[in-house]
Write a protein that holds these residues in place. Structure first.
Motif, PDB file in Angstrom:
ATOM      1  N   LYS A 183       0.831  -1.196   0.000  1.00  0.00           N
ATOM      2  CA  LYS A 183       0.000   0.000   0.000  1.00  0.00           C
ATOM      3  C   LYS A 183       0.873   1.257   0.000  1.00  0.00           C
ATOM      4  O   LYS A 183       2.031   1.205   0.449  1.00  0.00           O
ATOM      5  N   PRO A 184       0.326   2.374  -0.485  1.00  0.00           N
ATOM      6  CA  PRO A 184       1.070   3.638  -0.381  1.00  0.00           C
ATOM      7  C   PRO A 184       1.316   3.975   1.087  1.00  0.00           C
ATOM      8  O   PRO A 184       0.486   3.675   1.953  1.00  0.00           O
ATOM      9  N   ALA A 185       2.438   4.613   1.381  1.00  0.00           N
ATOM     10  CA  ALA A 185       2.742   5.011   2.763  1.00  0.00           C
ATOM     11  C   ALA A 185       1.703   6.001   3.283  1.00  0.00           C
ATOM     12  O   ALA A 185       1.345   5.982   4.462  1.00  0.00           O
ATOM     13  N   LYS A 186       1.206   6.858   2.394  1.00  0.00           N
ATOM     14  CA  LYS A 186       0.169   7.825   2.764  1.00  0.00           C
ATOM     15  C   LYS A 186      -1.005   7.645   1.819  1.00  0.00           C
ATOM     16  O   LYS A 186      -0.855   7.718   0.603  1.00  0.00           O
ATOM     17  N   ILE A 187      -2.152   7.407   2.397  1.00  0.00           N
ATOM     18  CA  ILE A 187      -3.354   7.182   1.592  1.00  0.00           C
ATOM     19  C   ILE A 187      -4.332   8.320   1.791  1.00  0.00           C
ATOM     20  O   ILE A 187      -4.708   8.652   2.917  1.00  0.00           O
ATOM     21  N   ARG A 219       3.755   2.704  -4.723  1.00  0.00           N
ATOM     22  CA  ARG A 219       4.345   4.039  -4.705  1.00  0.00           C
ATOM     23  C   ARG A 219       3.621   4.975  -5.676  1.00  0.00           C
ATOM     24  O   ARG A 219       3.619   6.188  -5.497  1.00  0.00           O
ATOM     25  N   MET A 220       2.975   4.393  -6.693  1.00  0.00           N
ATOM     26  CA  MET A 220       2.172   5.181  -7.629  1.00  0.00           C
ATOM     27  C   MET A 220       0.822   5.564  -7.029  1.00  0.00           C
ATOM     28  O   MET A 220       0.124   6.426  -7.556  1.00  0.00           O
ATOM     29  N   GLY A 221       0.417   4.876  -5.938  1.00  0.00           N
ATOM     30  CA  GLY A 221      -0.865   5.191  -5.310  1.00  0.00           C
ATOM     31  C   GLY A 221      -1.883   4.081  -5.347  1.00  0.00           C
ATOM     32  O   GLY A 221      -3.075   4.322  -5.082  1.00  0.00           O
ATOM     33  N   CYS A 222      -1.445   2.843  -5.637  1.00  0.00           N
ATOM     34  CA  CYS A 222      -2.365   1.702  -5.691  1.00  0.00           C
ATOM     35  C   CYS A 222      -2.174   0.783  -4.484  1.00  0.00           C
ATOM     36  O   CYS A 222      -1.128   0.797  -3.833  1.00  0.00           O
ATOM     37  N   MET A 223      -3.180  -0.050  -4.215  1.00  0.00           N
ATOM     38  CA  MET A 223      -3.017  -1.201  -3.331  1.00  0.00           C
ATOM     39  C   MET A 223      -2.787  -2.403  -4.234  1.00  0.00           C
ATOM     40  O   MET A 223      -3.668  -2.764  -5.024  1.00  0.00           O
ATOM     41  N   ALA A 224      -1.611  -3.002  -4.151  1.00  0.00           N
ATOM     42  CA  ALA A 224      -1.286  -4.156  -4.990  1.00  0.00           C
ATOM     43  C   ALA A 224      -1.142  -5.388  -4.121  1.00  0.00           C
ATOM     44  O   ALA A 224      -0.551  -5.325  -3.039  1.00  0.00           O
ATOM     45  N   ILE A 225      -1.661  -6.497  -4.575  1.00  0.00           N
ATOM     46  CA  ILE A 225      -1.569  -7.734  -3.800  1.00  0.00           C
ATOM     47  C   ILE A 225      -1.052  -8.859  -4.691  1.00  0.00           C
ATOM     48  O   ILE A 225      -1.578  -9.119  -5.765  1.00  0.00           O
TER      49      ILE A 225
END
Length: 461
Positions: A183-187, A219-225
């Motif tokens: 996840k991004p560090a800041k959401i 880092r682009m702003g997505c939640m990746a799993i």
């Protein structure tokens, strides 16, 4: 005496084709037939004795044609064998590969499929029929209810611009699938969700290129799993590696995606209008199938797998009769079921996607064109590259998702060159991505431990 006995045995086995009649179905030993083919056509055929011993060909010489390859095809098809050309007048025999056609056969199938629909209505009708059949083929009609258990998670690890958390889902009673969420560090507000299934490369989701992909998307702003293949990774705590090459692997992996979507899309930060999936090789097969079956996927990027003549040689890609639906389909038509949702096909010159620009991509464009959405499907072809999910393929993914999900790409680009920069990604050790401990000591007590137990779950259903 021994030599005489051996000679008599050989003479008994070696059948004179002139003595064979329709009463005997013109039956001859396969090895003898292959020797005659070599002699008659002036070629050399390579094979192991174990592959041809004790095999007989009925109507053997009646299968001969002026063309040597047609002759080989006629003879070997009766034995569930196939052949490949190794050089000038040299051929090799191998077991029949059900998932493979020739390039020409793949193109011919696409030409035929194109005659089945010429507008949105007729295509939607076929797509509906295909989807229903695929669910049946996967033994997921209906989809079994999810266990009531909550996912098992590990502490969050903080990195440069993103975080990582390991998680396990109980997809069926006692059947667990492990994953890592980036996840991004800041959401801020709602953010996209990206499923990242992987292929059959060594180390699977623990590999650096998989970590680069998921971390960069975060880092682009997505939640990746990223999540384990069946009987790979931590799934090996429950099943043997050979179980991956059994038919239910395809079903469990599809169900994994459904369960993961169920969980991810309920998170308060998830933007259900921006949901993507991208995997390479076997993960590319998974990408196409899940997109075809689940409308919650809004964007797909199958990598090095879209092919009209290759359906995926692993049972986790073709072990269930999905490709037999609709009178016969293939991965290109399955990929077309994404239309009109955005789709990027990444191909290269070193595998079965080498012909995508001239064969497979025009078919996809035609299907998207039925909706007036030809621009929603793209192809990045890398003719000098081979079968992997390398930096150029990942770059294509980042750019496509960034464009369609309206993301700020500056976080993953070098400020001077403007090129993708993955240097801020931390490559973790394999055990850092485990859910159940270094030795599986945290595996839940209800976990099943055999493929037979897995089959029983579907028999009960």
């Amino acid at each position: 005496m021994r030599k005489l006995f051996y000679l008599i045995c050989c003479l008994t086995i070696w059948v004179d084709s002139r003595s064979q009649t329709s009463d005997d179905a013109y039956r001859e030993p396969l090895k003898q037939v292959l020797t005659e083919i070599e002699s008659q056509y002036g070629i050399k055929i390579r094979y192991s004795d174990g592959m041809v011993n004790d095999r007989w060909v009925t109507y053997a010489r009646w299968r001969f044609r002026p063309d040597v390859e047609k002759t080989l095809a006629n003879v070997l098809a009766s034995q569930d064998l196939s052949f490949s050309k190794e050089g000038d007048k040299r051929y090799k025999i191998s077991a029949f590969q059900y998932h493979l056609k020739t390039v020409e056969e793949g193109k011919a199938q696409l030409d035929y499929l194109s005659t089945l629909y010429n507008d949105v209505a007729s295509w939607e009708k076929r797509k509906t029929e295909l989807r229903a059949c695929m669910y049946e083929a996967l033994q997921l009609s209906p989809v079994p209810p999810a266990p009531a258990s909550k996912p098992i998670t590990t502490p969050v690890r903080k990195m440069d611009g993103y975080t990582v958390e390991n998680i396990a889902f109980e997809v069926l009673p006692g059947v667990y699938t492990c994953a890592s969420i980036y996840k991004p560090a800041k959401i801020k507000g709602k953010i996209p969700v990206v499923l990242c299934p992987d292929g059959h490369w060594e180390k699977h989701r623990y590999r650096p290129d998989c970590q680069y992909r998921c971390a960069s998307l975060a880092r682009m702003g997505c939640m990746a799993i990223s999540y384990d293949l069946f009987a790979w990774g931590e799934s090996l705590l429950q099943f043997k590696s050979e179980d991956h090459r059994r038919s239910l692997a395809m079903t469990v992996q599809t169900l994994n995606a459904f369960r993961i979507l169920d969980y991810m899309l309920k998170l308060k930060e998830a933007d259900t209008s921006r949901v993507a999936i991208s995997g390479g090789s076997g993960g590319g097969s998974h990408t196409m199938l899940v997109t075809a079956l689940d409308d919650r996927i809004k964007l797909s990027v199958p990598v090095v797998m879209v092919s009209s003549f290759h359906s995926g040689g692993c049972p986790c890609e073709s072990g269930m009769p999905v490709h037999l639906c609709g009178g016969g389909t293939n991965n290109v038509e399955i990929a077309s079921m994404a239309a009109p949702r955005p789709q990027l096909v990444v191909s290269d010159g070193g595998d079965w996607t080498a012909h995508v620009p001239e064969i497979e991509f025009p078919f996809l464009q035609r299907t998207y064109g039925l909706y007036g959405k030809t621009g929603e499907v793209e192809n990045v072809h890398l003719p000098l590259e081979k079968h992997d999910y390398g930096i150029n393929k990942r770059t294509a993914l980042y750019e496509f998702i960034g464009k369609h999900f309206h993301l700020d790409m500056s976080a993953v680009k070098d400020k001077i060159t403007g090129k993708i920069d993955e240097s801020k990604v931390t490559i973790e050790s394999e055990n850092a991505l485990y859910v159940f401990g270094d030795h599986g000591e945290k595996l839940p007590a209800n976990a099943i431990h055999s493929y037979d137990d897995l089959k029983k779950l579907f028999e009960k259903k």
